[in-house]
Design an enzyme around this catalytic site. Structure first.
Site: not given
Ligand SMILES: NC(=O)c1ccc[n+]([C@@H]2O[C@H](COP(=O)([O-])OP(=O)(O)OC[C@H]3O[C@@H](n4cnc5c(N)ncnc54)[C@H](O)[C@@H]3O)[C@@H](O)[C@H]2O)c1
Ligand SMILES: CC(=O)[C@H](C)O
Length: 258
Positions: A60, A87, A153, A183-184, A186-187
């Protein structure tokens, strides 16, 4: 020659898994990590089936001791650490006036404090090793511009940028580069949850409407996929970025311009 070693937190799925796959292909030995043990086991098995040199560690990121234990696992397994990718992250969709202590504590503990604790654990190992290292963290477009319904967030993603800047200045003397990726849209499962929550909060929305609204703005005309983010992280993990530090780099297909 000893392979370089990388830790990617939250890499059981989503962007983290994509980053881990790319760094594996770049020749890194990989430490997969996540709080979700079942998904982590599945992903580790998948990587091993592909012949990748990986280990996994459940933890965690919001627990400082877990982050130091993660780094110890990497060093015990592979003998060193070269790259730490902060990440892991979580989201909340809430009108500003309804944000409460519980939400603030959860998101700041994971997204902000977790990134700091990972940075501390990685830096301690890099200093001990000598020879520098790379710390790369997940910010977001929401770390450059804050969004409606994503107030907490967005604040945490601004904190990631801030700690990236401070850490880069304090750790430069140890040849440690500290950067972030933004990132922007992402799916991934994160956006699946955001979209579903937006529908709950606004009954006029249908499933997919929020995702469509956000992605309609993207200049390059398509939503992001994990490979798009992994390409940037691969660069930041490579010697080609040795003269870059303290930066949060947008990789959003053209949404936020800073
Ligand atoms: N998806 C997007 O559009 C997007 C955009 C900008 C930034 N981000 C950032 O990128 C990163 C990854 O995003 P994602 O879309 O892959 O999310 P996701 O939810 O698909 O994957 C995140 C992973 O982190 C794990 N996780 C959550 N809390 C945790 C903790 N306390 N300790 C350890 N692991 C933990 C989850 O189990 C999951 O496997 C995040 O920091 C998110 O904020 C995502
Ligand atoms: C989830 C995230 O960081 C942006 C807003 O797509």
């Amino acid at each position: 020659m000893t392979e370089k070693v990388a830790i990617i937190t939250g890499s059981a799925g989503g962007l983290g898994k994509g980053i881990a796959e790319r760094l594996t292909n770049d020749g890194f030995d990989i430490v997969l990590h996540d709080i979700n043990q079942d998904l982590l086991n599945e992903t580790e098995a998948e990587f091993k089936d592909k012949g990748f040199k990986v280990t996994s560690f459940v933890g965690d990121v919001s627990k400082r001791e877990d982050q130091f234990a993660l780094v110890k696992h990497a060093v015990d397994t592979f003998g060193r650490l070269d790259v730490f990718v902060n990440n892991a992250g979580v989201e909340a969709v809430t009108p500003l006036m309804d944000i409460d202590q519980k939400e603030l504590s959860k998101l700041f503990s994971i997204n902000a404090f977790g990134m700091l604790f990972g940075t501390q654990a990685a830096a301690a190992q890099f200093i001990k090793q000598g020879g520098g290292g790379k710390i790369i963290s997940a910010s977001s477009i929401a770390g450059h511009e804050s969004y409606e319904m994503l107030g907490t967030y967005s604040a945490t993603k601004h904190v990631v940028r801030s700690f990236t800047q401070t850490a880069s200045k304090e750790l430069a003397k140890y040849k440690i580069n500290v950067n972030a990726y933004a990132p922007g849209v992402a799916k991934t499962k994160m956006w699946d949850r955001i979209d579903a929550e937006m529908v709950k909060q606004d009954p006029s929305l249908k499933p997919g409407d929020a995702f469509a609204k956000y992605t309609a703005e993207i200049s390059l005309g398509r939503y992001e996929v994990p490979t798009d983010v992994a390409n940037l992280v691969s660069f930041l993990a490579s010697p080609d970025s040795d003269y870059i530090t303290g930066q949060t780099i947008l990789v959003d297909g053209g949404m936020v311009y800073r």
